[in-house]
Design a protein around this motif. Structure first.
Motif, PDB file in Angstrom:
ATOM      1  N   ALA A 122      90.068 -34.891 -19.640  1.00 60.00           N
ATOM      2  CA  ALA A 122      91.591 -34.808 -19.992  1.00 60.00           C
ATOM      3  C   ALA A 122      92.308 -34.460 -21.303  1.00 60.00           C
ATOM      4  N   LEU A 123      91.504 -34.486 -22.379  1.00 56.56           N
ATOM      5  CA  LEU A 123      92.023 -34.082 -23.534  1.00 56.56           C
ATOM      6  C   LEU A 123      91.293 -32.623 -23.915  1.00 56.56           C
ATOM      7  N   ILE A 124      90.803 -32.107 -23.183  1.00 59.07           N
ATOM      8  CA  ILE A 124      90.143 -30.812 -23.676  1.00 59.07           C
ATOM      9  C   ILE A 124      91.204 -29.610 -23.785  1.00 59.07           C
ATOM     10  N   GLU A 125      92.022 -29.536 -22.795  1.00 60.65           N
ATOM     11  CA  GLU A 125      93.101 -28.384 -23.010  1.00 60.65           C
ATOM     12  C   GLU A 125      93.637 -28.283 -24.048  1.00 60.65           C
ATOM     13  N   GLN A 126      94.108 -29.327 -24.550  1.00 60.31           N
ATOM     14  CA  GLN A 126      95.047 -29.427 -25.841  1.00 60.31           C
ATOM     15  C   GLN A 126      94.270 -29.055 -27.242  1.00 60.31           C
ATOM     16  N   ALA A 127      93.127 -28.938 -26.799  1.00 61.75           N
ATOM     17  CA  ALA A 127      92.114 -28.609 -28.133  1.00 61.75           C
ATOM     18  C   ALA A 127      91.587 -26.960 -28.163  1.00 61.75           C
ATOM     19  N   ILE A 128      92.057 -26.522 -26.826  1.00 57.97           N
ATOM     20  CA  ILE A 128      91.564 -24.967 -26.855  1.00 57.97           C
ATOM     21  C   ILE A 128      92.755 -24.100 -27.727  1.00 57.97           C
ATOM     22  N   THR A 129      92.082 -23.123 -28.572  1.00 51.49           N
ATOM     23  CA  THR A 129      93.014 -22.276 -29.382  1.00 51.49           C
ATOM     24  C   THR A 129      92.341 -20.781 -29.026  1.00 51.49           C
ATOM     25  N   PRO A 130      93.296 -19.730 -29.612  1.00 52.28           N
ATOM     26  CA  PRO A 130      92.671 -18.390 -29.167  1.00 52.28           C
ATOM     27  C   PRO A 130      91.227 -18.225 -29.696  1.00 52.28           C
ATOM     28  N   ARG A 131      90.780 -19.246 -30.830  1.00 50.92           N
ATOM     29  CA  ARG A 131      89.438 -18.877 -31.300  1.00 50.92           C
ATOM     30  C   ARG A 131      88.445 -19.454 -30.821  1.00 50.92           C
ATOM     31  N   THR A 132      88.873 -20.306 -29.457  1.00 51.04           N
ATOM     32  CA  THR A 132      87.652 -21.001 -28.725  1.00 51.04           C
ATOM     33  C   THR A 132      86.734 -20.158 -27.932  1.00 51.04           C
ATOM     34  N   ARG A 133      85.821 -20.478 -28.087  1.00 48.99           N
ATOM     35  CA  ARG A 133      84.609 -19.486 -27.302  1.00 48.99           C
ATOM     36  C   ARG A 133      83.805 -20.138 -26.195  1.00 48.99           C
ATOM     37  N   ALA A 134      83.671 -21.408 -26.546  1.00 50.08           N
ATOM     38  CA  ALA A 134      82.678 -22.085 -25.214  1.00 50.08           C
ATOM     39  C   ALA A 134      82.910 -23.871 -25.432  1.00 50.08           C
ATOM     40  N   ILE A 135      82.612 -24.348 -24.499  1.00 46.30           N
ATOM     41  CA  ILE A 135      82.668 -25.740 -24.209  1.00 46.30           C
ATOM     42  C   ILE A 135      81.153 -26.352 -24.164  1.00 46.30           C
ATOM     43  N   LEU A 136      80.986 -27.300 -25.069  1.00 44.77           N
ATOM     44  CA  LEU A 136      79.608 -27.861 -25.354  1.00 44.77           C
ATOM     45  C   LEU A 136      79.411 -29.445 -24.910  1.00 44.77           C
ATOM     46  N   PRO A 137      79.589 -29.789 -23.768  1.00 45.35           N
ATOM     47  CA  PRO A 137      79.568 -31.584 -23.310  1.00 45.35           C
ATOM     48  C   PRO A 137      78.233 -31.748 -23.432  1.00 45.35           C
ATOM     49  N   VAL A 138      78.206 -32.986 -23.548  1.00 49.45           N
ATOM     50  CA  VAL A 138      76.689 -33.859 -23.533  1.00 49.45           C
ATOM     51  C   VAL A 138      76.642 -34.782 -22.360  1.00 49.45           C
ATOM     52  N   HIS A 139      75.507 -34.751 -21.815  1.00 51.26           N
ATOM     53  CA  HIS A 139      75.241 -35.918 -20.807  1.00 51.26           C
ATOM     54  C   HIS A 139      74.639 -37.191 -21.529  1.00 51.26           C
ATOM     55  N   LEU A 140      75.586 -38.067 -22.320  1.00 52.04           N
ATOM     56  CA  LEU A 140      75.048 -39.076 -23.195  1.00 52.04           C
ATOM     57  C   LEU A 140      74.367 -40.091 -22.662  1.00 52.04           C
ATOM     58  N   TYR A 141      73.288 -40.516 -23.109  1.00 49.50           N
ATOM     59  CA  TYR A 141      72.496 -41.816 -22.710  1.00 49.50           C
ATOM     60  C   TYR A 141      71.924 -41.278 -21.249  1.00 49.50           C
ATOM     61  N   GLY A 142      72.046 -40.285 -20.553  1.00 48.97           N
ATOM     62  CA  GLY A 142      71.653 -39.956 -19.220  1.00 48.97           C
ATOM     63  C   GLY A 142      72.735 -39.804 -18.317  1.00 48.97           C
ATOM     64  N   HIS A 143      73.819 -40.221 -18.708  1.00 41.69           N
ATOM     65  CA  HIS A 143      74.840 -40.283 -17.786  1.00 41.69           C
ATOM     66  C   HIS A 143      75.717 -38.893 -17.751  1.00 41.69           C
ATOM     67  N   PRO A 144      75.873 -38.419 -16.379  1.00 46.25           N
ATOM     68  CA  PRO A 144      76.447 -36.955 -16.344  1.00 46.25           C
ATOM     69  C   PRO A 144      78.031 -37.014 -16.781  1.00 46.25           C
ATOM     70  N   VAL A 145      78.431 -36.073 -17.525  1.00 44.50           N
ATOM     71  CA  VAL A 145      79.911 -35.747 -17.806  1.00 44.50           C
ATOM     72  C   VAL A 145      80.449 -35.547 -16.611  1.00 44.50           C
ATOM     73  N   HIS A 146      81.750 -35.923 -16.669  1.00 45.09           N
ATOM     74  CA  HIS A 146      82.498 -35.225 -15.358  1.00 45.09           C
ATOM     75  C   HIS A 146      82.613 -33.870 -15.213  1.00 45.09           C
ATOM     76  N   LEU A 147      81.914 -33.405 -14.441  1.00 43.14           N
ATOM     77  CA  LEU A 147      81.802 -31.767 -14.298  1.00 43.14           C
ATOM     78  C   LEU A 147      82.924 -31.161 -13.658  1.00 43.14           C
ATOM     79  N   ASP A 148      83.441 -31.617 -12.622  1.00 44.76           N
ATOM     80  CA  ASP A 148      84.541 -31.255 -11.928  1.00 44.76           C
ATOM     81  C   ASP A 148      85.603 -30.792 -12.719  1.00 44.76           C
ATOM     82  N   PRO A 149      86.389 -31.655 -13.644  1.00 42.58           N
ATOM     83  CA  PRO A 149      87.485 -31.026 -14.285  1.00 42.58           C
ATOM     84  C   PRO A 149      86.804 -29.991 -15.500  1.00 42.58           C
TER      85      PRO A 149
END
Ligand code: PLP
Length: 383
Positions: A122-149
């Motif tokens: 929910a906080l990603i869109e506001q961090a996007i700028t014209p210089r953003t090239r990729a998103i690098l999430p982590v499935h921390l501790y083995g728990h999947p990140v919420h991939l649909d959004p």
């Protein structure tokens, strides 16, 4: 299941137990490499790459000398470079952000969800700028990140997703293996990982044949034909011995994951009456349970008591990345990512591995209950 000797230390991780069990198979696999002397890449690595791709249901797997190198190459493959930004989490092992820094780009941190410890979509869109090239999430501790959004944002803004699956071997999101949702994903086979080498190892997965071909070249000095170098490359090859070891261990991964999930269920049951915040799975997730991280404001005192009783525990991670000295140049300060900062203050990793006995789990939870003054039913007292 073996009986734990009264008051025997409980290690945070028991790799010797795993190696003892596999020793004959590992000896034979390593022996094959000694026989054919394919120490750098070679048939054992090729075989493991095929097996891990099949296991993950990905088209291509490219073996690396470690997970950090795989992440570095993933960003090289996307031609991310100086002046670019990559959105990621501040609450992870530092290597996630090394990869961004290695290509000269800027890590842009986004705070995490309180329940999963993963980047908050929910906080990603506001961090996007014209210089953003990729998103690098982590499935921390083995728990999947919420991939649909995340995938929706990736499509909407045409930003490739690279999954850092270094801790998530065998985890699934809505029934499908993590590491197959983004343009690429990267794994680590560091010895303590759910699938660990006898040394260093890593892999990059992708369904894109052109990316796979370039990844194979970049990991091997930018060369697909010996002594002809198409671009500046690296010596990031997986060793033959690690390919052989990983090939043996992959056959056990699912049963090990089940073993870890058993430990997590037991902790959940035995710790439910304590004031600890427990790591519950989201409805979309089957966690690989790489780490079992509980939370409490008095975690330092609890950690001290566990250690006094010779029960191993860990902190993953005590300092979020935006407050690390190495990333001071990014200009972040304390208070920028309050959820991650609180997680860093409160997190405590309990022992979790398939070999952990019910008796040992009871000993760990017994000390925790003692700490909080939670009465233990007489029948559960460990002797
Ligand atoms: C989340 C995360 N990313 C990346 C890495 C880097 O992997 P490696 O240690 O194999 O370089 C690790 C492993 O330690 C990790 O936990």
């Amino acid at each position: 299941m073996s009986i734990r000797l009264k008051n025997a230390p409980i290690p945070y991780l028991d790799l010797p137990a795993q190696i003892r069990l596999l020793r004959p198979e590992l000896d034979a696999a390593i022996g094959r490499v000694l026989d054919n002397c394919s120490f750098c890449l070679g048939p054992e690595v090729t075989r493991f790459e095929k097996d891990f791709a099949r296991y993950s249901k990905a088209e291509h797997c490219i073996g690396f000398n470690n997970g950090t190198s795989a992440l570095h190459i993933a960003l090289r493959l996307l031609n991310v470079g100086p002046g670019d930004e990559v959105i990621t989490t501040p609450f992870t092992f530092v290597a996630t952000s090394w990869a961004i820094a290695y290509v000269g780009a800027r890590p842009v941190f986004v705070d995490i969800e309180d329940q999963t410890f993963n980047i908050d979509p929910a906080l990603i869109e506001q961090a996007i700028t014209p210089r953003t090239r990729a998103i690098l999430p982590v499935h921390l501790y083995g728990h999947p990140v919420h991939l649909d959004p995340l995938l929706e944002i990736s499509r909407k803004f045409n930003l490739p997703l690279v999954e850092d699956a270094a801790q998530a071997h065998g985890a699934t999101y809505r029934g499908r293996s993590v590491g197959t949702f983004g343009r690429m994903s990267c794994y680590s086979f560091y010895p303590g990982k759910n699938l660990g080498a006898c040394g260093e190892g890593g892999a990059l997965l992708t369904n894109d044949s052109a990316l796979a071909e370039r990844a194979r070249s970049l990991r091997d000095h930018g060369s697909s034909t010996r002594y002809y170098h198409d671009e500046i490359g690296y010596n990031y090859r997986m060793e033959g011995i690690q390919g052989a070891v990983l090939g043996v261990k992959l056959g056990y991964l699912d049963s090990w994951t089940q073993g870890r999930r058993r430990v997590a269920r037991k902790y959940e049951q035995l710790l439910s009456e304590t004031p600890l915040k427990l790591p519950r799975e989201a409805d979309y997730a089957q966690s690989a349970r790489h780490l079992y991280v509980v939370r409490h404001p008095k975690r330092n005192q609890l950690k001290a008591l566990l250690e006094e009783r010779e029960i191993g525990c860990g902190l993953h991670y005590p300092v979020p990345l935006h407050l690390q000295k190495a990333f001071q140049y990014l200009g972040y300060s304390s208070g920028d990512f309050p959820v991650a900062e609180r997680a860093a203050r409160e997190c405590l990793s309990l022992p979790i591995y398939p070999e952990l006995t019910d008796d040992a789990i009871q000993a760990v939870t017994g000390v925790i209950k003692e700490f909080f003054g939670v009465a233990e039913p007489a029948a559960n007292l460990h002797s």
